[in-house]
Scaffold this motif. Structure first.
Motif, mmCIF file in Angstrom:
data_model
loop_
_atom_site.group_PDB
_atom_site.id
_atom_site.type_symbol
_atom_site.label_atom_id
_atom_site.label_comp_id
_atom_site.label_asym_id
_atom_site.label_seq_id
_atom_site.Cartn_x
_atom_site.Cartn_y
_atom_site.Cartn_z
ATOM 1 N N MET A 93 0.822 -1.199 0.000
ATOM 2 C CA MET A 93 0.000 0.000 0.000
ATOM 3 C C MET A 93 0.866 1.263 0.000
ATOM 4 S SD MET A 93 -3.067 -0.830 -0.149
ATOM 5 C CE MET A 93 -3.992 -2.304 -0.012
ATOM 6 N N ALA A 94 1.985 1.199 0.685
ATOM 7 C CA ALA A 94 2.855 2.377 0.728
ATOM 8 C C ALA A 94 3.357 2.730 -0.665
ATOM 9 C CB ALA A 94 4.024 2.142 1.672
ATOM 10 N N ALA A 95 3.575 1.723 -1.497
ATOM 11 C CA ALA A 95 4.049 1.983 -2.854
ATOM 12 C C ALA A 95 3.015 2.746 -3.666
ATOM 13 C CB ALA A 95 4.400 0.666 -3.547
ATOM 14 N N LEU A 96 1.742 2.562 -3.339
ATOM 15 C CA LEU A 96 0.671 3.231 -4.076
ATOM 16 C C LEU A 96 0.321 4.594 -3.504
ATOM 17 C CD1 LEU A 96 -1.693 0.180 -4.566
ATOM 18 C CD2 LEU A 96 -0.090 1.152 -6.216
ATOM 19 N N ALA A 97 0.926 4.955 -2.391
ATOM 20 C CA ALA A 97 0.592 6.211 -1.719
ATOM 21 C C ALA A 97 1.059 7.442 -2.499
ATOM 22 C CB ALA A 97 1.191 6.225 -0.313
ATOM 23 N N ASP A 98 2.076 7.295 -3.294
ATOM 24 C CA ASP A 98 2.654 8.438 -3.997
ATOM 25 C C ASP A 98 2.003 8.624 -5.370
ATOM 26 O OD1 ASP A 98 4.843 9.532 -5.994
ATOM 27 O OD2 ASP A 98 5.338 10.248 -3.980
ATOM 28 N N PRO A 99 1.595 9.848 -5.709
ATOM 29 C CA PRO A 99 0.940 10.079 -7.006
ATOM 30 C C PRO A 99 1.848 9.798 -8.209
ATOM 31 C CG PRO A 99 1.188 12.151 -5.789
ATOM 32 C CD PRO A 99 1.634 11.048 -4.883
ATOM 33 N N THR A 100 3.146 10.003 -8.065
ATOM 34 C CA THR A 100 4.065 9.706 -9.169
ATOM 35 C C THR A 100 4.059 8.212 -9.453
ATOM 36 O OG1 THR A 100 5.472 11.593 -8.613
ATOM 37 C CG2 THR A 100 6.470 9.846 -9.946
ATOM 38 N N ARG A 101 4.115 7.400 -8.403
ATOM 39 C CA ARG A 101 4.114 5.948 -8.602
ATOM 40 C C ARG A 101 2.783 5.475 -9.182
ATOM 41 N NH1 ARG A 101 7.560 6.325 -3.883
ATOM 42 N NH2 ARG A 101 5.864 5.959 -2.416
ATOM 43 N N ARG A 102 1.684 6.083 -8.739
ATOM 44 C CA ARG A 102 0.386 5.718 -9.318
ATOM 45 C C ARG A 102 0.346 6.078 -10.800
ATOM 46 N NH1 ARG A 102 -1.538 7.985 -4.404
ATOM 47 N NH2 ARG A 102 -2.327 9.789 -5.538
ATOM 48 N N ALA A 103 0.911 7.208 -11.161
ATOM 49 C CA ALA A 103 0.952 7.625 -12.577
ATOM 50 C C ALA A 103 1.812 6.664 -13.395
ATOM 51 C CB ALA A 103 1.474 9.050 -12.690
ATOM 52 N N ILE A 104 2.901 6.210 -12.832
ATOM 53 C CA ILE A 104 3.762 5.243 -13.526
ATOM 54 C C ILE A 104 2.977 3.958 -13.776
ATOM 55 C CG2 ILE A 104 5.780 3.731 -13.253
ATOM 56 C CD1 ILE A 104 7.143 6.136 -11.797
ATOM 57 N N LEU A 105 2.281 3.480 -12.756
ATOM 58 C CA LEU A 105 1.488 2.256 -12.923
ATOM 59 C C LEU A 105 0.369 2.459 -13.943
ATOM 60 C CD1 LEU A 105 1.275 0.987 -9.246
ATOM 61 C CD2 LEU A 105 2.685 0.081 -11.108
#
Length: 105
Positions: free
Chosen positions: A1-13
């Motif tokens: 869940m922590a990996a998904l907390a950041d908007p940049t990482r969500r945008a990458i996914l």
């Protein structure tokens, strides 16, 4: 869940949900260094949300949705459990209210 907390990482996914991409392609839309994007990618790799393969000098990344699917399944089970428990509690409280109103003059 922590990996998904950041908007940049969500945008990458989100971008990887459209298909495989090179690291430099993923970094393009962001106003940060390639090194900073690479650190975000490393977080996603540790969370097993993406897979990296090398083709010559290029690093190609692919989304691996299985960990998210597992998290969604767990959340759905928790939602069902707590909805059921709250429904029982609501029934008990309604019965208690009805009994209290029946006792009043």
């Amino acid at each position: 869940m922590a990996a998904l907390a950041d908007p940049t990482r969500r945008a990458i996914l989100q971008r990887l949900s459209q298909g495989e991409a090179r690291v430099t392609e993923l970094a393009g839309p962001f106003d940060m260094s390639l090194n900073a994007v690479s650190k975000h990618i490393q977080v996603l790799e540790r969370a097993q949300l993406l897979r990296r393969r090398k083709a010559g000098r290029e690093h190609l990344l692919t989304l691996t949705p299985e960990p998210m699917n597992e998290a969604v399944a767990w959340m759905d089970a928790q939602r069902a459990l707590w909805t059921s428990r709250l429904d029982v509690l609501e029934g008990l409280l309604r019965a208690q209210d009805a009994a209290a109103k029946g006792d009043a003059p």
